[in-house]
Write a protein that holds these residues in place. Structure first.
Motif, PDB file in Angstrom:
ATOM      1  N   HIS A 144      25.662  26.469 -33.517  1.00 46.63           N
ATOM      2  CA  HIS A 144      25.907  25.527 -34.480  1.00 46.63           C
ATOM      3  C   HIS A 144      26.086  24.296 -34.291  1.00 46.63           C
ATOM      4  O   HIS A 144      27.175  23.611 -34.552  1.00 46.63           O
ATOM      5  CB  HIS A 144      26.798  26.223 -35.530  1.00 46.63           C
TER       6      HIS A 144
ATOM      7  N   LEU B 159      30.584  21.156 -44.776  1.00 42.90           N
ATOM      8  CA  LEU B 159      29.454  22.407 -45.090  1.00 42.90           C
ATOM      9  C   LEU B 159      28.173  21.811 -44.436  1.00 42.90           C
ATOM     10  O   LEU B 159      27.853  20.767 -44.124  1.00 42.90           O
ATOM     11  CB  LEU B 159      29.564  22.560 -46.364  1.00 42.90           C
TER      12      LEU B 159
ATOM     13  N   GLY C 127      40.905  25.410 -45.505  1.00 40.63           N
ATOM     14  CA  GLY C 127      39.333  25.674 -46.313  1.00 40.63           C
ATOM     15  C   GLY C 127      39.945  24.923 -47.772  1.00 40.63           C
ATOM     16  O   GLY C 127      40.633  25.722 -48.368  1.00 40.63           O
TER      17      GLY C 127
ATOM     18  N   PHE D  21      26.670  20.632 -39.446  1.00 43.65           N
ATOM     19  CA  PHE D  21      27.889  20.266 -39.522  1.00 43.65           C
ATOM     20  C   PHE D  21      28.467  19.162 -38.983  1.00 43.65           C
ATOM     21  O   PHE D  21      27.901  18.725 -37.816  1.00 43.65           O
ATOM     22  CB  PHE D  21      28.675  21.381 -38.816  1.00 43.65           C
TER      23      PHE D  21
ATOM     24  N   VAL E 203      34.809  29.901 -44.097  1.00 42.15           N
ATOM     25  CA  VAL E 203      35.234  29.393 -42.674  1.00 42.15           C
ATOM     26  C   VAL E 203      36.798  29.889 -42.605  1.00 42.15           C
ATOM     27  O   VAL E 203      36.881  30.326 -41.273  1.00 42.15           O
ATOM     28  CB  VAL E 203      35.193  27.897 -42.513  1.00 42.15           C
TER      29      VAL E 203
ATOM     30  N   HIS F  46      28.694  29.930 -42.085  1.00 42.91           N
ATOM     31  CA  HIS F  46      29.821  29.331 -42.356  1.00 42.91           C
ATOM     32  C   HIS F  46      30.970  30.530 -41.804  1.00 42.91           C
ATOM     33  O   HIS F  46      32.013  29.815 -41.439  1.00 42.91           O
ATOM     34  CB  HIS F  46      30.245  29.082 -43.762  1.00 42.91           C
TER      35      HIS F  46
ATOM     36  N   PRO G  79      34.190  26.810 -48.087  1.00 40.29           N
ATOM     37  CA  PRO G  79      35.337  26.714 -47.194  1.00 40.29           C
ATOM     38  C   PRO G  79      36.180  28.057 -46.984  1.00 40.29           C
ATOM     39  O   PRO G  79      36.808  28.287 -45.977  1.00 40.29           O
ATOM     40  CB  PRO G  79      36.165  25.695 -47.881  1.00 40.29           C
TER      41      PRO G  79
ATOM     42  N   LEU H  39      31.319  24.444 -31.785  1.00 47.94           N
ATOM     43  CA  LEU H  39      30.469  24.708 -32.549  1.00 47.94           C
ATOM     44  C   LEU H  39      28.973  24.769 -31.891  1.00 47.94           C
ATOM     45  O   LEU H  39      28.001  25.614 -32.116  1.00 47.94           O
ATOM     46  CB  LEU H  39      30.339  23.714 -33.836  1.00 47.94           C
TER      47      LEU H  39
ATOM     48  N   VAL I 167      38.426  22.208 -43.793  1.00 48.13           N
ATOM     49  CA  VAL I 167      36.893  22.278 -44.203  1.00 48.13           C
ATOM     50  C   VAL I 167      36.681  21.721 -45.423  1.00 48.13           C
ATOM     51  O   VAL I 167      37.357  22.480 -46.668  1.00 48.13           O
ATOM     52  CB  VAL I 167      36.576  23.702 -44.086  1.00 48.13           C
TER      53      VAL I 167
ATOM     54  N   VAL J 268      31.036  29.881 -38.075  1.00 45.26           N
ATOM     55  CA  VAL J 268      31.546  28.808 -37.825  1.00 45.26           C
ATOM     56  C   VAL J 268      33.167  29.104 -37.700  1.00 45.26           C
ATOM     57  O   VAL J 268      33.791  28.354 -36.715  1.00 45.26           O
ATOM     58  CB  VAL J 268      31.184  27.649 -38.735  1.00 45.26           C
ATOM     59  N   GLY J 269      33.600  29.593 -38.680  1.00 45.20           N
ATOM     60  CA  GLY J 269      34.921  30.203 -38.502  1.00 45.20           C
ATOM     61  C   GLY J 269      35.384  30.733 -37.293  1.00 45.20           C
ATOM     62  O   GLY J 269      36.411  30.596 -36.614  1.00 45.20           O
TER      63      GLY J 269
END
Length: 272
Positions: free
Chosen positions: A109, A143, A171, A62, A236, A152, A233, A104, A53, A155-156
């Motif tokens: 996302h 990002l 990250g 993304f 995430v 974010h 980062p 995602l 990331v 997303v992680g």
């Protein structure tokens, strides 16, 4: 099924193409380099791929790098001529890129595959000390505009399952990133924010999350990150290991003579 579960990392990746400028920098990056070189030992197994990331790429949604043979992006200026000839010829991993997009998309996302994106310096400078042979496939994740921390983190969370499938999530950013106040001018803010960040990472997961979502209220926060691209980062990496303990993987109090900077590992070593 890969039973080994990798930890995740937030890496304070240093400045520019530093691993390729040892003659110029002397020992300035020795501690960071040693921390990166130790990651293969810490994770306990060779990953089938690395997902980076990167703080140096963002979009309105993304973006996921999907080239099988990524090129190089020399996204810096004022460095010696040889640093614009650096090659880090790690292969891409289009199948992993497609899986990242799918995860995602399913999490709400939506992501887009980018078949042209090459490796930026936040990727190749961090990865060269870890895998100098450039023989582990790499995929980069951008990002998203707006820098919303919860987005974010979510997303992680969506990517967490990759850790059990042989993917190492990194990250790549910097815990202090104010280029107008680098060195002594940033000393007070960097130490304030770094102390807050390390204290926050040591909290139980729910408290840690609440603190991070309000990161810009921390001491020195907006001096340390006038724009938070190099902090996101971390969100995430944490989201992908949200219930796991954070460990300081690298820390210096006098980076560039004055700054406090830190990297974190989320999860245990050795796949435990």
């Amino acid at each position: 099924m890969q039973e080994h579960t990798f930890p995740t990392y937030f890496l304070s990746h240093g400045g520019g193409p530093w691993p390729f400028m040892k003659d110029q920098f002397g020992g300035r990056y020795d501690v960071l380099e040693a921390s990166l070189q130790d990651i293969p030992r810490q994770i306990g197994a060779r990953p089938k791929a690395v997902l980076v990331v990167t703080a140096h790429w963002e979009g309105p949604q993304f973006l996921v790098s999907a080239s099988p043979r990524p090129g190089m992006i020399y996204d810096y200026s004022g460095f010696p001529p040889h640093t614009y000839q650096i090659q880090y010829p790690a292969p891409g991993a289009p199948e992993l890129a497609a899986q990242v997009k799918q995860l995602l998309d399913a999490a709400g996302h939506p992501a887009r595959l980018d078949h042209e994106r090459g490796f930026d310096h936040g990727t190749f400078s961090a990865l060269f000390p870890i895998y100098p042979q450039a023989d582990v496939p790499l995929v980069q994740l951008s990002l998203k505009h707006g820098y919303d921390p919860l987005t974010h983190i979510e997303v992680g969370r969506a990517l967490a399952s990759l850790r059990r499938q042989g993917v190492l999530i990194l990250g790549s950013g910097l815990s202090y990133h104010n280029l107008r106040q680098f060195g002594q001018a940033g000393a007070v803010a960097s130490h304030q924010f770094d102390a807050w960040l390390r204290q926050t990472m040591a909290l139980p997961p729910e408290q840690r999350l609440a603190q991070l979502l309000a990161w810009d209220q921390a001491p020195g926060a907006r001096q340390a990150h006038p724009q938070e691209d190099h902090l996101l980062p971390l969100m995430v990496a944490l989201g992908a290991a949200e219930q796991e303990a954070a460990h300081v993987a690298y820390h210096e109090e006098d980076f560039f003579g004055a700054l406090a900077v830190t990297s974190f590992r989320f999860g245990a070593t050795g796949g435990n």
